[in-house]
Design a protein around this motif. Sequence first.
Motif, PDB file in Angstrom:
ATOM      1  N   ILE A 176       0.852  -0.723   0.184  1.00  0.00           N
ATOM      2  CA  ILE A 176       0.113  -0.016  -0.196  1.00  0.00           C
ATOM      3  C   ILE A 176       1.209   1.105   0.176  1.00  0.00           C
ATOM      4  O   ILE A 176       1.819   1.126   0.598  1.00  0.00           O
ATOM      5  CB  ILE A 176      -1.100   0.014   1.529  1.00  0.00           C
ATOM      6  N   HIS A 177       0.393   1.873  -0.712  1.00  0.00           N
ATOM      7  CA  HIS A 177       1.438   3.123  -1.126  1.00  0.00           C
ATOM      8  C   HIS A 177       1.104   4.176  -0.381  1.00  0.00           C
ATOM      9  O   HIS A 177       0.445   5.244  -0.702  1.00  0.00           O
ATOM     10  CB  HIS A 177       1.065   3.830  -2.818  1.00  0.00           C
ATOM     11  N   ASP A 178       1.179   4.142   1.309  1.00  0.00           N
ATOM     12  CA  ASP A 178       1.103   5.041   1.903  1.00  0.00           C
ATOM     13  C   ASP A 178       1.680   5.389   3.376  1.00  0.00           C
ATOM     14  O   ASP A 178       2.311   4.518   4.277  1.00  0.00           O
ATOM     15  CB  ASP A 178      -0.692   5.328   2.599  1.00  0.00           C
ATOM     16  N   PRO A 179       2.956   6.462   3.572  1.00  0.00           N
ATOM     17  CA  PRO A 179       4.356   5.900   3.998  1.00  0.00           C
ATOM     18  C   PRO A 179       3.904   5.839   5.830  1.00  0.00           C
ATOM     19  O   PRO A 179       4.645   5.349   6.569  1.00  0.00           O
ATOM     20  CB  PRO A 179       4.869   7.096   4.407  1.00  0.00           C
ATOM     21  N   ASP A 180       2.527   6.194   6.202  1.00  0.00           N
ATOM     22  CA  ASP A 180       1.993   6.271   7.254  1.00  0.00           C
ATOM     23  C   ASP A 180       1.364   5.186   7.581  1.00  0.00           C
ATOM     24  O   ASP A 180       1.892   4.334   8.878  1.00  0.00           O
ATOM     25  CB  ASP A 180       0.624   7.355   7.826  1.00  0.00           C
TER      26      ASP A 180
ATOM     27  N   SER B  84      -6.839   4.831  11.207  1.00  0.00           N
ATOM     28  CA  SER B  84      -7.640   6.403  10.148  1.00  0.00           C
ATOM     29  C   SER B  84      -7.351   6.019   9.095  1.00  0.00           C
ATOM     30  O   SER B  84      -7.530   5.537   7.821  1.00  0.00           O
ATOM     31  CB  SER B  84      -7.347   7.593  10.748  1.00  0.00           C
ATOM     32  N   ALA B  85      -5.608   5.191   9.576  1.00  0.00           N
ATOM     33  CA  ALA B  85      -4.901   4.418   8.148  1.00  0.00           C
ATOM     34  C   ALA B  85      -5.114   3.592   7.456  1.00  0.00           C
ATOM     35  O   ALA B  85      -4.833   3.844   5.969  1.00  0.00           O
ATOM     36  CB  ALA B  85      -3.221   4.626   7.965  1.00  0.00           C
ATOM     37  N   LEU B  86      -5.384   2.764   8.212  1.00  0.00           N
ATOM     38  CA  LEU B  86      -6.806   1.574   6.953  1.00  0.00           C
ATOM     39  C   LEU B  86      -8.113   2.271   6.234  1.00  0.00           C
ATOM     40  O   LEU B  86      -8.029   1.933   5.306  1.00  0.00           O
ATOM     41  CB  LEU B  86      -6.752   0.572   7.743  1.00  0.00           C
ATOM     42  N   ARG B  87      -8.334   2.744   6.798  1.00  0.00           N
ATOM     43  CA  ARG B  87      -9.587   3.533   6.772  1.00  0.00           C
ATOM     44  C   ARG B  87      -9.626   4.453   5.273  1.00  0.00           C
ATOM     45  O   ARG B  87     -10.012   4.230   4.419  1.00  0.00           O
ATOM     46  CB  ARG B  87     -11.128   4.266   7.566  1.00  0.00           C
ATOM     47  N   ARG B  88      -8.814   4.789   5.213  1.00  0.00           N
ATOM     48  CA  ARG B  88      -8.328   5.917   4.064  1.00  0.00           C
ATOM     49  C   ARG B  88      -7.685   4.865   3.442  1.00  0.00           C
ATOM     50  O   ARG B  88      -7.951   5.325   2.112  1.00  0.00           O
ATOM     51  CB  ARG B  88      -6.961   6.662   4.889  1.00  0.00           C
TER      52      ARG B  88
ATOM     53  N   LYS C 156      -8.809   1.531   2.393  1.00  0.00           N
ATOM     54  CA  LYS C 156      -9.179   0.501   2.161  1.00  0.00           C
ATOM     55  C   LYS C 156      -9.963   0.366   0.924  1.00  0.00           C
ATOM     56  O   LYS C 156      -9.343  -0.492   0.654  1.00  0.00           O
ATOM     57  CB  LYS C 156     -10.358   0.190   2.764  1.00  0.00           C
ATOM     58  N   GLY C 157      -9.652   1.665  -0.274  1.00  0.00           N
ATOM     59  CA  GLY C 157      -9.924   1.439  -1.334  1.00  0.00           C
ATOM     60  C   GLY C 157      -8.708   0.149  -2.557  1.00  0.00           C
ATOM     61  O   GLY C 157      -8.934  -0.487  -3.012  1.00  0.00           O
ATOM     62  N   GLU C 158      -7.367   0.627  -1.400  1.00  0.00           N
ATOM     63  CA  GLU C 158      -6.673   0.214  -1.991  1.00  0.00           C
ATOM     64  C   GLU C 158      -6.077  -1.289  -1.531  1.00  0.00           C
ATOM     65  O   GLU C 158      -5.509  -2.252  -2.443  1.00  0.00           O
ATOM     66  CB  GLU C 158      -5.098   1.389  -2.306  1.00  0.00           C
ATOM     67  N   LEU C 159      -6.516  -1.343  -0.636  1.00  0.00           N
ATOM     68  CA  LEU C 159      -6.544  -2.815   0.062  1.00  0.00           C
ATOM     69  C   LEU C 159      -7.128  -3.870  -0.226  1.00  0.00           C
ATOM     70  O   LEU C 159      -6.447  -4.742  -0.775  1.00  0.00           O
ATOM     71  CB  LEU C 159      -6.488  -2.367   1.943  1.00  0.00           C
TER      72      LEU C 159
ATOM     73  N   ARG D 245      -9.004  -3.761  -3.238  1.00  0.00           N
ATOM     74  CA  ARG D 245      -8.171  -4.564  -4.559  1.00  0.00           C
ATOM     75  C   ARG D 245      -6.685  -5.053  -4.271  1.00  0.00           C
ATOM     76  O   ARG D 245      -6.403  -6.559  -5.169  1.00  0.00           O
ATOM     77  CB  ARG D 245      -7.023  -3.254  -5.774  1.00  0.00           C
ATOM     78  N   ALA D 246      -5.224  -4.973  -3.572  1.00  0.00           N
ATOM     79  CA  ALA D 246      -4.583  -5.578  -3.128  1.00  0.00           C
ATOM     80  C   ALA D 246      -4.682  -7.234  -3.080  1.00  0.00           C
ATOM     81  O   ALA D 246      -4.390  -8.516  -3.865  1.00  0.00           O
ATOM     82  CB  ALA D 246      -4.276  -4.884  -2.121  1.00  0.00           C
ATOM     83  N   ILE D 247      -6.008  -6.963  -1.594  1.00  0.00           N
ATOM     84  CA  ILE D 247      -6.456  -8.436  -1.431  1.00  0.00           C
ATOM     85  C   ILE D 247      -7.353  -9.590  -2.490  1.00  0.00           C
ATOM     86  O   ILE D 247      -6.656 -10.506  -2.554  1.00  0.00           O
ATOM     87  CB  ILE D 247      -7.806  -8.395  -0.480  1.00  0.00           C
ATOM     88  N   SER D 248      -8.196  -8.312  -3.280  1.00  0.00           N
ATOM     89  CA  SER D 248      -8.978  -9.334  -4.110  1.00  0.00           C
ATOM     90  C   SER D 248      -7.814  -9.657  -5.614  1.00  0.00           C
ATOM     91  O   SER D 248      -7.947 -10.853  -6.033  1.00  0.00           O
ATOM     92  CB  SER D 248      -9.976  -8.633  -4.504  1.00  0.00           C
ATOM     93  N   LYS D 249      -6.920  -9.333  -5.233  1.00  0.00           N
ATOM     94  CA  LYS D 249      -6.174  -9.259  -7.013  1.00  0.00           C
ATOM     95  C   LYS D 249      -5.203 -11.055  -6.187  1.00  0.00           C
ATOM     96  O   LYS D 249      -4.825 -11.647  -7.496  1.00  0.00           O
ATOM     97  CB  LYS D 249      -4.945  -8.814  -6.772  1.00  0.00           C
ATOM     98  N   GLU D 250      -5.043 -11.169  -5.498  1.00  0.00           N
ATOM     99  CA  GLU D 250      -4.238 -12.199  -4.643  1.00  0.00           C
ATOM    100  C   GLU D 250      -5.288 -13.173  -4.583  1.00  0.00           C
ATOM    101  O   GLU D 250      -5.378 -14.248  -4.107  1.00  0.00           O
ATOM    102  CB  GLU D 250      -3.470 -12.509  -3.441  1.00  0.00           C
ATOM    103  N   MET D 251      -6.383 -13.449  -4.585  1.00  0.00           N
ATOM    104  CA  MET D 251      -8.159 -14.191  -4.309  1.00  0.00           C
ATOM    105  C   MET D 251      -8.593 -14.448  -4.991  1.00  0.00           C
ATOM    106  O   MET D 251      -8.463 -13.703  -6.235  1.00  0.00           O
ATOM    107  CB  MET D 251      -8.367 -13.877  -3.566  1.00  0.00           C
TER     108      MET D 251
END
Length: 132
Positions: A36-40, A77-81, A83-86, A88-94
Amino acid sequence: MAKNRSSDTSGPSQRQLRVGELIRRTMSDVLNRGDIHDPDLNRLSITVGEVRVTPDLKVATAYVLPLGGNDPEGALSALRRNKGELRRAISKEMTLKFSPELRFAIDETFDRLDATRELFSRDEVRRDVDGE
């Protein structure tokens, strides 16, 4: 006649448990690799304790806690921010038909374990357990 699953209160189905565990492992891998491309978010080490999935497999609630329990609200808050990228990344592997909507909550299991240990360490409880 078939039993109506929606009125059954015995808990999650075997499929819900399997899909929840698959999402939990995949989410842990994605977070550990820093996909995920978020430094936080990448700065945090987040433990995914459990993922519960609704019966229709459309919504997955991940119970998470940052390592050490520091700033759980910031991690949420970082995860919620992201969640769309997460998602996509999860669905790509499942290989699920639908990628579930992700929701996040603080995992309070460790707090309950500490409270239980404290309860069992009390003298009157230990006396009852030992049978004295």
